[in-house]
Write an enzyme that holds these catalytic residues in place. Sequence first.
Site, PDB file in Angstrom:
ATOM      1  N   LYS A 204       2.783  -1.681  -0.222  1.00  0.00           N
ATOM      2  CA  LYS A 204       2.794  -3.063  -0.733  1.00  0.00           C
ATOM      3  C   LYS A 204       3.994  -3.845  -0.224  1.00  0.00           C
ATOM      4  CE  LYS A 204      -0.526  -2.729  -4.321  1.00  0.00           C
ATOM      5  NZ  LYS A 204      -0.877  -2.610  -5.725  1.00  0.00           N
ATOM      6  N   ARG A 239      -2.164   5.835  -6.442  1.00  0.00           N
ATOM      7  CA  ARG A 239      -3.200   5.324  -5.529  1.00  0.00           C
ATOM      8  C   ARG A 239      -2.529   5.072  -4.190  1.00  0.00           C
ATOM      9  NH1 ARG A 239      -5.047   0.424  -3.775  1.00  0.00           N
ATOM     10  NH2 ARG A 239      -7.298   0.205  -3.560  1.00  0.00           N
TER      11      ARG A 239
END
Length: 261
Positions: A204, A239
């Site tokens: 991210k 995840r």
Amino acid sequence: MGIVNVTPDSFSDGGRFLEPGRAIDHGRSLVEEGADILDVGGESTRPGASPVSLTEELDRVMPVVEALADRFPVPVSIDTSKPAVMEAAVACGAAMINDVNGLRAEGAMATAAASGALVCLMHMQGKPRTMQDDPRYKDVVSDICDFFRARLNECQAAGLGKERIVLDPGFGFGKTLDHNLELLRRLSELTDLGCPVLAGLSRKSMLGTLTGGRPAEQRVHASVAAALLAVAGGAAVVRVHDVAATVDALAVFNAVQYQNQ
Ligand code: HH2
């Protein structure tokens, strides 16, 4: 949880697995690398991504969900906010619904409750298109815990019991870098709500910022560090895109934590 993005525009691997055969091969590789769950998504949630129609999303994900659920010994999760996609995916073998919108779309709660599947409820402030414009919280961790308490009550009322729910604070979804860091630092407060916690930090943009602007494909080391911190903070599921690297890091972590005690 290994990520299978069947999209042309995901922020880190958009277009690589849009063709079903490629997505299925990618799922196989992730299982071989040690993934315990495969998360299949057909709509990017990155800020500014274009919405995808129901037909398009079904066309993208259904062949992949069906093949993965049929061929591999790990549960398949469907990453969607659309009730019709949830229903179709569970009918084809998906064991988990992963909704970044926290089952807030019309009909999503009832569909998830009736499906019998596990559900990941994620927190997001705002909508993907604008969520990073100016996110604000009184206290990011307490505000998210309050959000989850209210959602858990609504789930209970809809017949979706706590034992089927996993909670995810939604790193990067309507959060500044400081919000994300605070959440990671205090992740254990979420585990007090009594459900397993899932953390999605992989590649991210916060990790790009922290590593001097590295592009998504060069954020593997930072992602592994973030996954370990999440597990140390009590996350039961991480995840990730880079399963092999994460599994190795967790082997070391688990040996230190749990062996010879
Ligand atoms: N993050 C993304 C998508 N789905 N689901 C959960 N539960 N938690 C997350 O943090 C999360 C998620 C975004 O990552 P990715 O799938 O790689 O990108 P894109 O949304 O662009 O496809």
